[in-house]
Design a protein around this motif. Structure first.
Motif, PDB file in Angstrom:
ATOM      1  N   ASP A 159      91.226  58.174  38.571  1.00  0.00           N
ATOM      2  CA  ASP A 159      89.940  58.241  37.877  1.00  0.00           C
ATOM      3  C   ASP A 159      89.453  59.688  37.934  1.00  0.00           C
ATOM      4  O   ASP A 159      89.073  60.184  38.997  1.00  0.00           O
ATOM      5  N   ALA A 160      89.469  60.354  36.784  1.00  0.00           N
ATOM      6  CA  ALA A 160      89.118  61.778  36.734  1.00  0.00           C
ATOM      7  C   ALA A 160      87.700  62.032  37.231  1.00  0.00           C
ATOM      8  O   ALA A 160      87.456  62.962  38.012  1.00  0.00           O
ATOM      9  N   SER A 161      86.761  61.193  36.817  1.00  0.00           N
ATOM     10  CA  SER A 161      85.367  61.387  37.224  1.00  0.00           C
ATOM     11  C   SER A 161      85.211  61.218  38.727  1.00  0.00           C
ATOM     12  O   SER A 161      84.484  61.976  39.384  1.00  0.00           O
ATOM     13  N   ALA A 162      85.897  60.223  39.302  1.00  0.00           N
ATOM     14  CA  ALA A 162      85.807  59.991  40.740  1.00  0.00           C
ATOM     15  C   ALA A 162      86.390  61.164  41.519  1.00  0.00           C
ATOM     16  O   ALA A 162      85.847  61.576  42.552  1.00  0.00           O
ATOM     17  N   LEU A 163      87.506  61.708  41.033  1.00  0.00           N
ATOM     18  CA  LEU A 163      88.115  62.844  41.724  1.00  0.00           C
ATOM     19  C   LEU A 163      87.190  64.058  41.676  1.00  0.00           C
ATOM     20  O   LEU A 163      86.973  64.726  42.700  1.00  0.00           O
ATOM     21  N   LEU A 164      86.634  64.345  40.508  1.00  0.00           N
ATOM     22  CA  LEU A 164      85.755  65.504  40.373  1.00  0.00           C
ATOM     23  C   LEU A 164      84.492  65.337  41.208  1.00  0.00           C
ATOM     24  O   LEU A 164      83.997  66.300  41.803  1.00  0.00           O
ATOM     25  N   THR A 165      83.975  64.117  41.281  1.00  0.00           N
ATOM     26  CA  THR A 165      82.802  63.855  42.111  1.00  0.00           C
ATOM     27  C   THR A 165      83.130  64.069  43.586  1.00  0.00           C
ATOM     28  O   THR A 165      82.348  64.675  44.330  1.00  0.00           O
ATOM     29  N   THR A 166      84.285  63.573  44.012  1.00  0.00           N
ATOM     30  CA  THR A 166      84.719  63.746  45.401  1.00  0.00           C
ATOM     31  C   THR A 166      84.879  65.218  45.744  1.00  0.00           C
ATOM     32  O   THR A 166      84.530  65.657  46.851  1.00  0.00           O
ATOM     33  N   PHE A 167      85.392  65.994  44.796  1.00  0.00           N
ATOM     34  CA  PHE A 167      85.584  67.426  45.008  1.00  0.00           C
ATOM     35  C   PHE A 167      84.252  68.168  45.096  1.00  0.00           C
ATOM     36  O   PHE A 167      84.033  69.003  45.989  1.00  0.00           O
ATOM     37  N   ARG A 168      83.336  67.870  44.174  1.00  0.00           N
ATOM     38  CA  ARG A 168      82.089  68.635  44.114  1.00  0.00           C
ATOM     39  C   ARG A 168      81.081  68.238  45.183  1.00  0.00           C
ATOM     40  O   ARG A 168      80.243  69.046  45.575  1.00  0.00           O
ATOM     41  N   ILE A 187      85.571  75.248  50.059  1.00  0.00           N
ATOM     42  CA  ILE A 187      86.230  74.968  48.778  1.00  0.00           C
ATOM     43  C   ILE A 187      87.636  74.421  49.015  1.00  0.00           C
ATOM     44  O   ILE A 187      88.048  73.437  48.385  1.00  0.00           O
ATOM     45  N   ALA A 188      88.377  75.048  49.922  1.00  0.00           N
ATOM     46  CA  ALA A 188      89.742  74.600  50.220  1.00  0.00           C
ATOM     47  C   ALA A 188      89.731  73.191  50.814  1.00  0.00           C
ATOM     48  O   ALA A 188      90.574  72.355  50.466  1.00  0.00           O
ATOM     49  N   GLN A 189      88.782  72.929  51.708  1.00  0.00           N
ATOM     50  CA  GLN A 189      88.697  71.605  52.323  1.00  0.00           C
ATOM     51  C   GLN A 189      88.354  70.544  51.284  1.00  0.00           C
ATOM     52  O   GLN A 189      88.948  69.457  51.267  1.00  0.00           O
ATOM     53  N   ALA A 190      87.395  70.842  50.403  1.00  0.00           N
ATOM     54  CA  ALA A 190      87.009  69.890  49.359  1.00  0.00           C
ATOM     55  C   ALA A 190      88.191  69.599  48.439  1.00  0.00           C
ATOM     56  O   ALA A 190      88.386  68.450  48.001  1.00  0.00           O
ATOM     57  N   THR A 191      88.971  70.616  48.145  1.00  0.00           N
ATOM     58  CA  THR A 191      90.155  70.442  47.299  1.00  0.00           C
ATOM     59  C   THR A 191      91.175  69.539  47.978  1.00  0.00           C
ATOM     60  O   THR A 191      91.704  68.598  47.361  1.00  0.00           O
ATOM     61  N   ARG A 192      91.459  69.796  49.257  1.00  0.00           N
ATOM     62  CA  ARG A 192      92.430  68.975  49.995  1.00  0.00           C
ATOM     63  C   ARG A 192      91.991  67.524  50.089  1.00  0.00           C
ATOM     64  O   ARG A 192      92.790  66.597  49.874  1.00  0.00           O
ATOM     65  N   VAL A 193      90.735  67.306  50.405  1.00  0.00           N
ATOM     66  CA  VAL A 193      90.229  65.931  50.551  1.00  0.00           C
ATOM     67  C   VAL A 193      90.331  65.173  49.231  1.00  0.00           C
ATOM     68  O   VAL A 193      90.795  64.024  49.190  1.00  0.00           O
ATOM     69  N   ALA A 194      89.894  65.802  48.142  1.00  0.00           N
ATOM     70  CA  ALA A 194      89.908  65.135  46.836  1.00  0.00           C
ATOM     71  C   ALA A 194      91.331  64.809  46.401  1.00  0.00           C
ATOM     72  O   ALA A 194      91.609  63.688  45.934  1.00  0.00           O
ATOM     73  N   THR A 196      94.079  64.569  48.313  1.00  0.00           N
ATOM     74  CA  THR A 196      94.689  63.603  49.238  1.00  0.00           C
ATOM     75  C   THR A 196      94.226  62.185  48.897  1.00  0.00           C
ATOM     76  O   THR A 196      95.036  61.245  48.861  1.00  0.00           O
ATOM     77  N   ALA A 197      92.930  62.025  48.637  1.00  0.00           N
ATOM     78  CA  ALA A 197      92.391  60.715  48.287  1.00  0.00           C
ATOM     79  C   ALA A 197      92.994  60.210  46.973  1.00  0.00           C
ATOM     80  O   ALA A 197      93.358  59.036  46.850  1.00  0.00           O
ATOM     81  N   ALA A 198      93.097  61.093  46.004  1.00  0.00           N
ATOM     82  CA  ALA A 198      93.644  60.699  44.703  1.00  0.00           C
ATOM     83  C   ALA A 198      95.101  60.291  44.820  1.00  0.00           C
ATOM     84  O   ALA A 198      95.520  59.270  44.248  1.00  0.00           O
ATOM     85  N   ARG A 199      95.890  61.056  45.552  1.00  0.00           N
ATOM     86  CA  ARG A 199      97.317  60.764  45.677  1.00  0.00           C
ATOM     87  C   ARG A 199      97.585  59.534  46.531  1.00  0.00           C
ATOM     88  O   ARG A 199      98.638  58.904  46.403  1.00  0.00           O
ATOM     89  N   ALA A 200      96.615  59.161  47.371  1.00  0.00           N
ATOM     90  CA  ALA A 200      96.738  57.942  48.178  1.00  0.00           C
ATOM     91  C   ALA A 200      96.280  56.709  47.403  1.00  0.00           C
ATOM     92  O   ALA A 200      96.313  55.598  47.938  1.00  0.00           O
ATOM     93  N   GLY A 201      95.844  56.901  46.172  1.00  0.00           N
ATOM     94  CA  GLY A 201      95.394  55.777  45.353  1.00  0.00           C
ATOM     95  C   GLY A 201      93.970  55.341  45.627  1.00  0.00           C
ATOM     96  O   GLY A 201      93.533  54.297  45.141  1.00  0.00           O
ATOM     97  N   LEU A 202      93.206  56.141  46.370  1.00  0.00           N
ATOM     98  CA  LEU A 202      91.830  55.772  46.713  1.00  0.00           C
ATOM     99  C   LEU A 202      90.843  56.068  45.590  1.00  0.00           C
ATOM    100  O   LEU A 202      89.676  55.647  45.664  1.00  0.00           O
ATOM    101  N   LEU A 203      91.280  56.811  44.577  1.00  0.00           N
ATOM    102  CA  LEU A 203      90.392  57.175  43.459  1.00  0.00           C
ATOM    103  C   LEU A 203      90.948  56.623  42.153  1.00  0.00           C
ATOM    104  O   LEU A 203      90.789  57.225  41.098  1.00  0.00           O
TER     105      LEU A 203
END
Length: 205
Positions: A159-168, A187-194, A196-203
């Motif tokens: 979900d693109a919107s969910a990933l961008l929200t998680t990042f921002r 910024i680096a931490q926010a990128t990693r978290v977003a 990682t969550a997306a690739r784990a199927g959480l988003l």
């Protein structure tokens, strides 16, 4: 459409036209500048009118209240964040984060963002205007995620919107809570978290 630059930062262009349109553009531009320089607490119709070079009655004929003026300003103009294409989703998110940092750490971006984040508490009209503001920003960044899915960097059901929200979210949270500058580590931490969550199927959608 003309681009407005306030304190070295770009505000989305306002459409030009006849005399009435030029007066409206001048007033909305003045509202952005006054908001940036004085903040919402000290913003006044008199100050906006003086900067725009018009009588305050000219403003009141078009906008009954200061909130009405700000709703119009948020509707037609927005802080413009370049959308990068670095060749990888990680690179793109890092680039967006650095652009956000430049915009939000000081100057007009910080003043307008602080106002935007709290505007919904002031009136339903401002709440709708700020909702549209954030929706527009999200839509502009969605191609970053679409490209990443096409390259196989993210799951197809991401979900693109969910990933961008998680990042921002961490960036905006720091802005409105501690007020500390957005730095490269955050910024680096926010990128990693977003990611990682997306690739784990959480988003997923």
């Amino acid at each position: 459409m003309r681009r407005l630059v306030v304190n070295g930062q770009v505000v989305q262009g306002l459409r030009t036209g006849g005399r009435s349109a030029r007066i409206r553009e001048s007033v909305l531009s003045a509202a952005f500048i006054e908001l940036a320089e004085s903040g919402y607490a000290d913003l006044s119709v008199e100050a906006v009118a003086s900067r725009a070079g018009v009588n305050k009655t000219t403003i009141y004929r078009r906008w009954q209240t200061l909130e009405d003026l700000l709703v119009d300003a948020l509707t037609v103009g927005a802080l413009e964040i370049p959308i990068p294409d670095t060749g990888s989703v990680e690179g793109d998110l890092l680039a967006v984060g650095h652009e956000l940092a430049k915009l939000l750490n000081d100057g007009v971006g910080r003043q307008i963002a602080t106002f935007v984040f709290t505007a919904g508490l002031r009136s339903s009209e401002l709440r709708e205007a700020t909702r549209g503001y954030f929706e527009d920003q999200a839509v502009r960044a969605i191609p970053i995620i679409v490209r990443a899915i096409d390259r196989g960097e993210l799951p197809t059901d991401c979900d693109a919107s969910a990933l961008l929200t998680t990042f921002r979210a961490p960036l905006f949270y720091q802005l409105v809570t501690t007020g500390d500058p957005i730095d490269v580590e955050l910024i680096a931490q926010a990128t990693r978290v977003a990611l990682t969550a997306a690739r784990a199927g959480l988003l997923a959608k």
